[in-house]
Structure formats: C-alpha cells, structure tokens
Design a protein around this motif. Structure first.
Motif, short mmCIF file in Angstrom:
data_model
loop_
_atom_site.label_atom_id
_atom_site.label_comp_id
_atom_site.label_asym_id
_atom_site.label_seq_id
_atom_site.Cartn_x
_atom_site.Cartn_y
_atom_site.Cartn_z
N GLY A 1 52.70 -49.35 -12.81
CA GLY A 1 53.02 -49.39 -14.23
C GLY A 1 54.27 -48.60 -14.57
O GLY A 1 54.77 -48.70 -15.70
N LEU A 2 54.78 -47.80 -13.60
CA LEU A 2 56.06 -47.09 -13.74
C LEU A 2 56.07 -46.13 -14.92
O LEU A 2 57.12 -45.89 -15.52
N GLN A 3 54.92 -45.56 -15.24
CA GLN A 3 54.84 -44.60 -16.33
C GLN A 3 54.38 -43.25 -15.85
O GLN A 3 53.59 -43.14 -14.91
N PHE A 4 54.88 -42.21 -16.51
CA PHE A 4 54.43 -40.84 -16.25
C PHE A 4 53.02 -40.69 -16.82
O PHE A 4 52.75 -41.11 -17.94
N ILE A 5 52.12 -40.09 -16.04
CA ILE A 5 50.73 -39.92 -16.46
C ILE A 5 50.43 -38.44 -16.59
O ILE A 5 50.69 -37.66 -15.67
N CYS A 6 49.87 -38.04 -17.72
CA CYS A 6 49.50 -36.64 -17.95
C CYS A 6 48.13 -36.63 -18.64
O CYS A 6 48.01 -36.99 -19.81
N ARG A 7 47.10 -36.21 -17.89
CA ARG A 7 45.74 -36.21 -18.44
C ARG A 7 44.80 -35.47 -17.49
O ARG A 7 45.16 -35.18 -16.34
N ASP A 8 43.60 -35.18 -17.95
CA ASP A 8 42.55 -34.68 -17.07
C ASP A 8 42.03 -35.85 -16.25
O ASP A 8 41.88 -36.96 -16.76
N GLN A 9 41.75 -35.58 -14.99
CA GLN A 9 41.40 -36.66 -14.07
C GLN A 9 40.14 -36.33 -13.28
O GLN A 9 40.04 -35.27 -12.67
N GLY A 10 39.19 -37.26 -13.27
CA GLY A 10 38.01 -37.11 -12.43
C GLY A 10 38.33 -37.40 -10.98
O GLY A 10 39.05 -38.35 -10.67
N LEU A 11 37.79 -36.58 -10.09
CA LEU A 11 38.04 -36.68 -8.65
C LEU A 11 36.74 -36.58 -7.89
O LEU A 11 35.75 -36.02 -8.39
N SER B 1 31.93 -34.17 -7.41
CA SER B 1 33.02 -34.50 -8.32
C SER B 1 33.57 -33.26 -8.97
O SER B 1 32.88 -32.24 -9.10
N LEU B 2 34.82 -33.32 -9.39
CA LEU B 2 35.49 -32.24 -10.12
C LEU B 2 36.54 -32.87 -11.02
O LEU B 2 36.88 -34.04 -10.87
N THR B 3 37.03 -32.06 -11.94
CA THR B 3 38.05 -32.54 -12.87
C THR B 3 39.25 -31.61 -12.83
O THR B 3 39.10 -30.39 -12.97
N LEU B 4 40.43 -32.19 -12.60
CA LEU B 4 41.68 -31.43 -12.58
C LEU B 4 42.73 -32.21 -13.35
O LEU B 4 42.69 -33.44 -13.39
N PRO B 5 43.71 -31.52 -13.96
CA PRO B 5 44.78 -32.24 -14.65
C PRO B 5 45.72 -32.91 -13.65
O PRO B 5 45.94 -32.41 -12.54
N ILE B 6 46.28 -34.04 -14.06
CA ILE B 6 47.38 -34.65 -13.32
C ILE B 6 48.58 -34.77 -14.25
O ILE B 6 48.43 -34.87 -15.47
N ALA B 7 49.77 -34.74 -13.68
CA ALA B 7 51.01 -34.87 -14.46
C ALA B 7 52.10 -35.32 -13.50
O ALA B 7 52.75 -34.49 -12.86
N HIS B 8 52.28 -36.64 -13.36
CA HIS B 8 53.25 -37.13 -12.39
C HIS B 8 53.72 -38.55 -12.74
O HIS B 8 53.00 -39.31 -13.37
N GLY B 9 54.92 -38.84 -12.27
CA GLY B 9 55.45 -40.19 -12.39
C GLY B 9 55.51 -40.89 -11.06
O GLY B 9 55.62 -42.12 -10.99
N GLU B 10 55.46 -40.12 -9.98
CA GLU B 10 55.54 -40.66 -8.62
C GLU B 10 54.41 -40.07 -7.78
O GLU B 10 54.64 -39.32 -6.84
N GLY B 11 53.20 -40.44 -8.17
CA GLY B 11 52.01 -39.91 -7.50
C GLY B 11 51.20 -40.96 -6.78
O GLY B 11 50.09 -40.68 -6.33
N CYS B 12 51.76 -42.15 -6.63
CA CYS B 12 51.06 -43.25 -5.96
C CYS B 12 51.13 -43.03 -4.45
O CYS B 12 52.20 -43.18 -3.84
N TYR B 13 50.01 -42.66 -3.84
CA TYR B 13 50.00 -42.39 -2.40
C TYR B 13 50.07 -43.70 -1.63
O TYR B 13 49.31 -44.63 -1.91
#
Length: 222
Positions: free
Chosen positions: A107-117, A135-147
């Motif tokens: 989607g080529l968008q920067f993502i900033c949110r809490d994320q379930g893992l 499970s745990l929850t941590l924030p993510i904030a990235h535009g190039e985080g697609c592994y």
C-alpha cells in the motif's frame, strides 16, 4: 546491566531506548557513536529506530557500513545479545547479521499504530519471559517494514526456529506475517515494532518492558 545504544545520524529513537532502559528498568546506558571503532564492555547492544542517513539508498544500507558495525558483528559472533528495532532491524539485515530484508509496506503508506503480535519462538534472550503462542501489543511506526525473504530462506528460518514474532494481522504485507527474526544462534534479534515505546503504563502498556527484562534471566544480571 550495562546496555550500549548505537547512535546514527538521523536516528531519532536512541533517547527513547535510553529512557526505557535507564528510566524504567534502572539499567546503565552507554551511547555509542557510529564512527567509533570499538566500545567498552557491555552486556547488550541496541540498534534503535529512526531514519539513519535519511534512509537514502535503502533503509539501513549506509549505516550498515559504519565502522562501529564491525565491532557489533564481533560482539554478536561472541554470543553477545544484540537487538535491532525498526531501522536497527533494517541495519542488521543490510549488514548480513540477520537474514532477509525490509522493503516498502504493502500500500506504500507509513503505518503508525499499536499492533498485536504473537510470539513464534522464545529462544532468544529478549523473549524469555514469553511463551510461544503468547500475544503482546507493541507500537509500530514504519514505511518500509515489509519483511521479505525467498521461499528457501523462509523454510530455513522455520526449520531453524528463527521466526521470533508474527503480526496477528499483516499491516505491511510481510512474508509469513513476520514481525521479527533472530540469527541461528538466537542472540541477535531484529523486530519492526518498538518495545521501548511500551515500557510505561502511562504511554500505553508494559509489554516492551517484559521484552527487555528477558535479558536479566539470560545474563543473570540486574
């Protein structure tokens, strides 16, 4: 516990990591300049998030050739605990200390949110306080985080129990919903989420603090 935090030009999360480690956990922090060739005796190393060198070329590509990375590689080869967060994860893959790579989000968008893992493996020191499947929850904030990794590489990761964390959903299109991987030895971990931003209930939770505290069990220090 003495933790080193690497500082690159353009990084903006080194102080966040320092605050989490020193302010929340009471550990000692040493900031390490990327141009240094050596560093003092440490119990663990963290490569923080941000935008090292403005993310020119590829994220983490320029930082991966910094003089300090040779010492980081030596530290990892001797079994030292190394954590790469977001841009630090990108640096570790570019330096060859972790397999695969990080590319633009779906989607080529920067993502900033809490994320379930979900914890896929707890064999690395950072995840010793979590059971596989937890499970745990941590924030993510990235535009190039697609592994990204090719199918044979993915099979090797699975066979070696190197997938550490998976997204409960898949915000960026990562192969296998992978949010974090370790090296074969398990002492080097890279993850896109930000545990340093989840170390105080006032800022949204303490799952990140539990991740850092895994080091205490592993080292026997406090």
């Amino acid at each position: 516990m003495q933790v080193g935090v690497v500082v690159f030009p353009g990084a903006n999360c080194d102080r966040d990591v320092g605050w989490a480690v020193a302010g929340c956990l009471g550990w000692r922090v040493t900031f390490l300049w990327h141009q240094d060739a050596t560093f003092p005796k440490l119990d663990a190393l963290v490569l923080p998030g941000g935008f090292s060198y403005g993310d020119y070329l590829r994220c983490g590509a320029i930082a991966s050739s910094a003089p300090l990375l040779r010492a980081v590689a030596d530290f990892a080869a001797m079994g030292g605990a190394v954590l790469g967060i977001c841009n630090g994860f990108q640096v570790l893959t570019e330096a060859g200390l972790l397999p695969g790579g990080l590319i633009r989000n779906r989607g080529l968008q920067f993502i900033c949110r809490d994320q379930g893992l979900q914890v896929a493996s707890s064999r690395c020191p950072w995840l010793r306080h979590f059971a596989p499947g937890e499970s745990l929850t941590l924030p993510i904030a990235h535009g190039e985080g697609c592994y990204h990794i090719d199918p044979p590489g993915l099979r090797q990761l699975e066979d070696n129990d190197q997938v550490a964390l998976r997204y409960l959903d898949n915000p960026n299109g990562s192969v296998g919903q992978i949010a974090g991987v370790s090296n074969k030895a398990g002492n080097v971990l890279g993850l896109m989420p930000h545990p340093e931003r989840a170390c105080d209930q006032a800022t949204g939770g303490t799952d990140g603090q539990a991740l850092f505290r895994g080091l205490v069990d592993w080292t026997g220090l406090s």
